[in-house]
Structures are given as C-alpha cells and as structure tokens.
Scaffold this motif. Sequence first.
Motif, PDB file in Angstrom:
ATOM      1  N   LEU A 106       6.354   7.915 -11.712  1.00 13.89           N
ATOM      2  CA  LEU A 106       6.052   8.806 -10.604  1.00 13.89           C
ATOM      3  C   LEU A 106       5.033   9.859 -11.024  1.00 13.89           C
ATOM      4  O   LEU A 106       4.112  10.185 -10.288  1.00 13.89           O
ATOM      5  CB  LEU A 106       7.341   9.485 -10.152  1.00 13.89           C
ATOM      6  CG  LEU A 106       7.379   9.847  -8.692  1.00 13.89           C
ATOM      7  CD1 LEU A 106       7.311   8.603  -7.848  1.00 13.89           C
ATOM      8  CD2 LEU A 106       8.645  10.616  -8.398  1.00 13.89           C
ATOM      9  N   VAL A 153       4.368   3.994  -6.928  1.00 16.36           N
ATOM     10  CA  VAL A 153       5.239   4.291  -5.790  1.00 16.36           C
ATOM     11  C   VAL A 153       5.896   3.013  -5.268  1.00 16.36           C
ATOM     12  O   VAL A 153       7.072   3.013  -4.898  1.00 16.36           O
ATOM     13  CB  VAL A 153       4.424   4.974  -4.689  1.00 16.36           C
ATOM     14  CG1 VAL A 153       5.294   5.279  -3.499  1.00 16.36           C
ATOM     15  CG2 VAL A 153       3.808   6.249  -5.214  1.00 16.36           C
ATOM     16  N   TRP A 156       9.045   2.100  -6.946  1.00 15.14           N
ATOM     17  CA  TRP A 156      10.157   2.917  -6.462  1.00 15.14           C
ATOM     18  C   TRP A 156      10.701   2.381  -5.148  1.00 15.14           C
ATOM     19  O   TRP A 156      11.917   2.287  -4.956  1.00 15.14           O
ATOM     20  CB  TRP A 156       9.703   4.360  -6.265  1.00 15.14           C
ATOM     21  CG  TRP A 156       9.783   5.157  -7.514  1.00 15.14           C
ATOM     22  CD1 TRP A 156       8.870   5.224  -8.507  1.00 15.14           C
ATOM     23  CD2 TRP A 156      10.871   5.994  -7.896  1.00 15.14           C
ATOM     24  NE1 TRP A 156       9.322   6.056  -9.488  1.00 15.14           N
ATOM     25  CE2 TRP A 156      10.537   6.546  -9.124  1.00 15.14           C
ATOM     26  CE3 TRP A 156      12.081   6.334  -7.298  1.00 15.14           C
ATOM     27  CZ2 TRP A 156      11.380   7.416  -9.802  1.00 15.14           C
ATOM     28  CZ3 TRP A 156      12.913   7.201  -7.970  1.00 15.14           C
ATOM     29  CH2 TRP A 156      12.565   7.730  -9.201  1.00 15.14           C
ATOM     30  N   LEU A 157       9.790   2.045  -4.260  1.00 14.76           N
ATOM     31  CA  LEU A 157      10.181   1.529  -2.951  1.00 14.76           C
ATOM     32  C   LEU A 157      11.028   0.266  -3.137  1.00 14.76           C
ATOM     33  O   LEU A 157      12.087   0.107  -2.541  1.00 14.76           O
ATOM     34  CB  LEU A 157       8.912   1.217  -2.165  1.00 14.76           C
ATOM     35  CG  LEU A 157       8.955   1.312  -0.659  1.00 14.76           C
ATOM     36  CD1 LEU A 157       9.203   2.745  -0.234  1.00 14.76           C
ATOM     37  CD2 LEU A 157       7.635   0.836  -0.071  1.00 14.76           C
TER      38      LEU A 157
ATOM     39  N   MET B   1      12.963   5.962  -2.675  1.00 13.15           N
ATOM     40  CA  MET B   1      12.058   6.539  -3.638  1.00 13.15           C
ATOM     41  C   MET B   1      12.567   7.844  -4.222  1.00 13.15           C
ATOM     42  O   MET B   1      11.873   8.446  -5.019  1.00 13.15           O
ATOM     43  CB  MET B   1      10.701   6.805  -2.994  1.00 13.15           C
ATOM     44  CG  MET B   1       9.969   5.558  -2.641  1.00 13.15           C
ATOM     45  SD  MET B   1       8.237   5.935  -2.427  1.00 13.15           S
ATOM     46  CE  MET B   1       8.352   7.314  -1.319  1.00 13.15           C
ATOM     47  N   ALA B   2      13.727   8.275  -3.779  1.00 13.29           N
ATOM     48  CA  ALA B   2      14.220   9.548  -4.298  1.00 13.29           C
ATOM     49  C   ALA B   2      14.471   9.428  -5.776  1.00 13.29           C
ATOM     50  O   ALA B   2      14.608   8.329  -6.323  1.00 13.29           O
ATOM     51  CB  ALA B   2      15.499   9.940  -3.589  1.00 13.29           C
ATOM     52  N   LEU B   3      14.517  10.558  -6.426  1.00 17.16           N
ATOM     53  CA  LEU B   3      14.739  10.554  -7.864  1.00 17.16           C
ATOM     54  C   LEU B   3      16.201  10.275  -8.143  1.00 17.16           C
ATOM     55  O   LEU B   3      16.855  11.020  -8.844  1.00 17.16           O
ATOM     56  CB  LEU B   3      14.375  11.913  -8.444  1.00 17.16           C
ATOM     57  CG  LEU B   3      12.979  12.010  -9.010  1.00 17.16           C
ATOM     58  CD1 LEU B   3      12.832  13.259  -9.816  1.00 17.16           C
ATOM     59  CD2 LEU B   3      12.704  10.803  -9.883  1.00 17.16           C
TER      60      LEU B   3
END
Lengths: 279, 524
Positions: A106, A153, A156-157, B1-3
């Motif tokens: 990130l 990103v 993460w998604l 997507m949160a940490l």
Amino acid sequence: MRLALRHVFVLVVCAFALFPILFVVSAAINPLGTLASTDLLPSGAGLGNFVNLLTSDTYPFGRWFFNSVFIALASSFASLLLSMFAAYAFSRMRFAGRRVGLLALLLIQMFPQFLAIVTIFMIFTEVTELYPAFGFNTAWGLLLLYLGGALGVNTWLMKGFLDTVPKELDEAATVDGATHAQIFWRVIMPLVTPILAVTALLAFIGTMSEFLMANVFLRDPGSKTLAVGMYGMIAGDHRNANFGMFAAGTLLTAIPTVGVFLWLQKYIVSGLTAGAVKG
Amino acid sequence: MALDVRETGRAAGTPPARPRREITTAFVVSRIAVLAVTAAILLYAVPPLVATGSWVALGVLCAAAAGIAFLYLTRRFVPAKYLVPGTVFLVAFQVFPVVYTATTAFTNFGDGHRGSKAEAVTAIETGSVRQAPGSPEYALTPALRGEELVFLLVDPKTKQVSLGTPDGLTPLTGAELGITGKVVAAPGLTVLKAPEAAARAAEVSALAVPTSGGLIKANGLSRAVEGRAALAYDAACDCVRGEGGPWTADEEQGYFVNAKGDHLAQGWQVNVGFANFARALTDPTISGYFLGVLGWNLVFALVSALGTFGIGMAVALALHHPRMRGTRFYRIALILPYAMPAFAMLLVWRDMFNRDFGLVNQLLGVHVDWLGEPGTARLAVILVNLWLGFPYMFLVTTGALQAIPRELTEAAAIDGATPWRAFRRVTLPLLLVALTPLLISSFAFNFNNFNAIALTTEGGPFPAASPQVGATDLLITYTFRLAFGAGGAQFGFAAAISVFIFAIVALVSAVAFRRTRKQEEVYA
C-alpha cells in the motif's frame, strides 16, 4: 410526487454526465472538423473526420489503436494473474512478513511514481543497448514496466474478496489430497470471477489512459499508444484544426473499453461490492 | 482494502495433517517447465551481458535465476512461490527506482550536477578547447586503414601530407594531391569519397589526433583544426588551471570555484545531506508557495473524493427505490463518462472552457476566461474531476446499497424515523463501513492526480509576479516542473519534495485507516 423528484434529479445528473460526450460526438461528425466550428448540436453530419483519421499519413491511428489494445489487454491479463497469485498467498497462508508485505504494497503506491521516471529512463537506456527487443519504443518493454505496478491496490481488492470465500472449501480439497496449485486453479479461480472482472476492467481502463510513462517511453510514431499519439495530434498549432479527428479518435478509443465493460458487465456490480464490503 | 490484517481462522503454524503425496506426472511436468523457462531466459539474457562485460548485472541475474529455480523445485516455501512472480517486477520497476530516487534527495543531482567529478573534469577540458593561435587549418580527407578510420591532413602552406590516428600525427610520403588540395590517393589506404565520409560523420567527429600542444579535430568533413584546452585539471592541487583560474574544487557544492567566488558551469554530484529538505522548509520563496500549494492540494483532493462520493451516492440512492422505472437506461447513461478515455476527455474539457470558442461560454452566453483566472480555473478543474470520478462512486455505492438488508431501513421507518434520520443513522454508517477504504484510496489518488491538472490547466494561470507556481498547481505538478521544467532540472530538490508528498499522503491515509478499523468494530 416523490418519485417524480427522483427522476428530475437523476435526469439533471445524466445531463451533466452526457453533455461533454454529446459535444465529442458533435465534433466527430462535424464536417468542418475544427474546434471553433463545433457546437453542442451538430450543424451537419459526415464521416469525413473518421475517414481522414483512418487514412492519415501523419497519424498512424490504426497502428496506435492496435498498440494500445494489445498493451492494455496483455498488461491487464498478466497483472491480474500476478496479483491473484499474491492475493491467494496473503489470504490463505500465514507466513513471516505477511502484515509487513501487505502494508508495504500500500505504501509504495503512495510515492509519486513519476519522479522515478529519471531512474526508469536510465535503466531502460541500458536495456535498450543490451536487449533492443525490450527497449524504448517497444510494446514489450512498456509491458514489463507496467507489470511493476501489478501488485498494489488490486491485490488488496482481491485479498478482501478472497477472505469472503469460505476456507472450508480449500480445507476439504486438501483433505482429498489436492495440492496448493490444484486448489488455486480448480477451487479458488472459478469462485473469484466477479473480482477478476472488476480488476480486469480497472486495469484495462488505467492502461488505456496511461500517458506519463508511455510518453517518455514511446518516441517513434509507429510505436505510440493512443494516449501519446492523440495528445500529439492536438498539441501546439494543431489544436483547432485537428479537433474533429481528435474527437473521432476519442470515440473510437472508447469502443474497446465499452466492449470490455459489456463483456464483464454482469460481474461488475457484485464484484465491486463484495471486494469493498469485506476489504 | 481496509488495513484489516488480523489473523483469522486457525492459529498460525498448524497446517492440517495432509497425506504424504507421491511424485505425480503433473509434479514432474511443472518442474521441467520451470527449468525450461529459466534456462530459456538465461540463454537470451546472458550473451549481451558477457559481450559488454557487465559482470555485476550478470551476477545478479544468475543469482536470481538460481534462487527462482530452487524455489520452484523444492516443495517448501509455498507462500513464496505465489509472491515471487509479482515481486520480481515490483522490485525491478517500482521499489528500485523509487528508493534510488529517494536517495537523490540527499544530493544536488540536476543540471550541472549530473555525473561524477571525473566526468565533469573531462567535460570542462573538452569544452574549453579553442583553435590554437597560429595553427594551420588542415585540408582533411578521411580514409580507411584496414577497418580503422584515419585522417589524411594537408598543411595548406607547405602541402605537407600527414597521417593522423588516435596515436598521433606522422608524416606521410607518396600521397597524391587533387586540385582542391585534398588527397585523392595514398599508398596502403582507402580514401573515402564524400558520401562515404558523410555516412561515417559520427566517427569522423569523434576522432581526435593528439599533438604536442593539444588535439586535432575535424571541423565538418573537409577541414581539421588544432585546438588547445584553455582549462586543464591538475591533480596535485585538485584544481583546474587556466582562464580565470585557478578554480579550486569545492566538495561541498560540487563545483570548481575561483577566488572571486564564481564557479565553472559544469559541476558534479555531491552529497548535500538535508540541505534540500531544509530548503523546502526555510527558503521563503519556496516555503511560502509550498504551504499555499499544499492547502489547495488538500482542498482539491478532499473535494474530489467527497464530491464524487456525494454525487455518486445521491444518484444511487435516488435510483434505489422499488418503484423506480428506467433504472437500466439511467445506469448506462451515468456510467458512460467512465468508459470514455480519461486523457482525451480532459483535453476536451480544456477546450470546452476556452474563452473564445469554448462550449461552456457558448451555452451560458458569457465571455469568461475560465482557465485564465485563479478562482474560475480552480472551480473548472474540480468540476472536470467530479465529472470523471462520480460514475465510479455511483457504481460502487449501487453495489454496496444492494448489500444492505432492506429490513433495517424498514424497521427504522416503523419505529417512526423520518427518511432523513433513517438515512443518517442506518444507511450512511453502513455504506461508510464498506466504502471508507475506497474513499481513502480516492483521496490518495486525487492528491497526486497529475493528469487532471497537467492535461487541463498545466498548473496555470500563473501570476505575473511569480511564474513558478500557478493557481491550480498540485504539489505533484509543481514538483514535476522543478524536476523537468524549463528553468533547469533540479532532481535532488524535486526528490526531497516527493518525500514530503509521500509523508503527507501516508500520514493522512494511516489516520483514516485507523478510524475505519474502529468504525468496523462498532458497526460490523
């Protein structure tokens, strides 16, 4: 009454959304082809701008179009795969450095990438000398460069989405003797199509519009992408005269994006939500 | 997507008992495939490295190849098998360039300070070469000795012919002179005709024939002059002697300076410690701008993120009604801006705001120079950015709304809550839980939204008094101009500002992420 208000509001926003597009359409079919003569509603109609664009000797539009679609398709496909591998590891496995790795992914995205262009330029000056096939003015070199951003990103998604897929599924497969590779390809991949569709679309749109890196990387007219080539088309003195061709090019550029969108449409809404809700 | 990196499920380190597997065909085939691909890449990549003698690169390549081959041959390190493919590209094309760039923040890297000291000395010496007083202007004939390019030089007064090579100047006998005074034939040499010489123009201009007092270099393709360096480096005093000198090396600044305090144009790269960071904070002309730009940058990013979310959510809510008709049509219309290529639409918007023939002025019947005044230019870029960004938020909110059970809002209505209260207390919090991560990444993206500014206003309008910073400049466009702008490249300083940008975005995002996690614990 209430319902009518809703319609009015949505129609206003639709008008805001559509009037620039209407302007582009009007410019594209405007027979004069200049910016100054273009109005919101076309005064005449003709395909002259499209013909000029596709037959132009100065602007190899067909070549640019092919380059863009090729790079965007190849890069979104490859980065999707790389990103999915990583998301699988982050979601399903526990290992040292997992939290740090996720955070680092990130953080590295938040550094202004364009400044690294000087360094990237120096790297690829060397690469061009050693391996011309992956150097400046080649699609393959730009592709490699874009793959550097594969993990980010999107990872993460996907990880967020994968977390919502029940673990019992892969545990059952493990008990049945499946290897981790078999679980990945046979169990996980079929279940994550929605999020694959979403990230594919996002990656495709992002690559089609990417300008900064491509502008440094592609100098030769034949190797340019649509973003770089069309920018040059209305740069400087040509801004007014070429506007019709530019608008025609814009509409043609939207075709592959809309195509990919329609192709993946049925997955999009559910994919966006699912990734976001749990993320 | 949160940490959200909480360890979930089973405790770490206790994998389920798995049956011992035999060596299957798939196992063998996949291993052979890995080895074949690695070998193919090595076969392609190694020869050019050997040919140019790039031993360090070769070492790194071989070590990486060995590591990857080992990783995929062994049964262990399963997570690494999935992480390495993406990481290789990440390290080569993002981590390495970014880290390398960040380290230049501690140097004066930029125009005049690009290379090492030795390179600067060479540039100074060759740059100071002037035609030696009283030296002849030779008639030049390029020729080949075997494959090597040599010069045949004719002294215009004595008609003496000499052979010039990188080793020096030697007299030559037996050469035949033409009417123009150039050599037409010489024993053992192939005289190049004009077109042949022109084809080798780069080699001709690169060849330097050393003489006792200086160098003979070609001036065009048919003349050659002897030049002397006006400046020469002397290692004994670590200084450059000659015109205006002595110029002493100043390792602090990376320049050769003389007694009067002037310096030679060509310098070299030196470490300047925190000077670049200090300059960004303390130099009044820069720190004044910095705060102003930062303020506008924060406004731009916040309004873009919240504005797109606001419009997108409002439309999604308006369409989210059981008796709403035509939602399909509306959805397609609303998503269209997202499907158009962003770079092209930014340029179209720029032209729609044109004062003389722009569409906005035509429609409104006014004659406003939208992008020429600070206030209207800022309004315009925000409007453009809202147009570009709201369809995405609309899509996302539509999806998230579908996931909120209708029973919740119905229950609120039965309890007597007004629609507004039900929205404030039930729908919005639930939406925010789902969408805050996207809002944060939207903020981070817009904070560094280079294209939105560079393709529309290019940072302008610029006040006449201070042409460095325009009214719509974001930190990133301002930095871009510092790094690559017309005023000379200042990479070191630009890198220092990038580090600041990075710190600001990372800080804001980290705080926001912390808040999200608290929220999730409350509502989830």
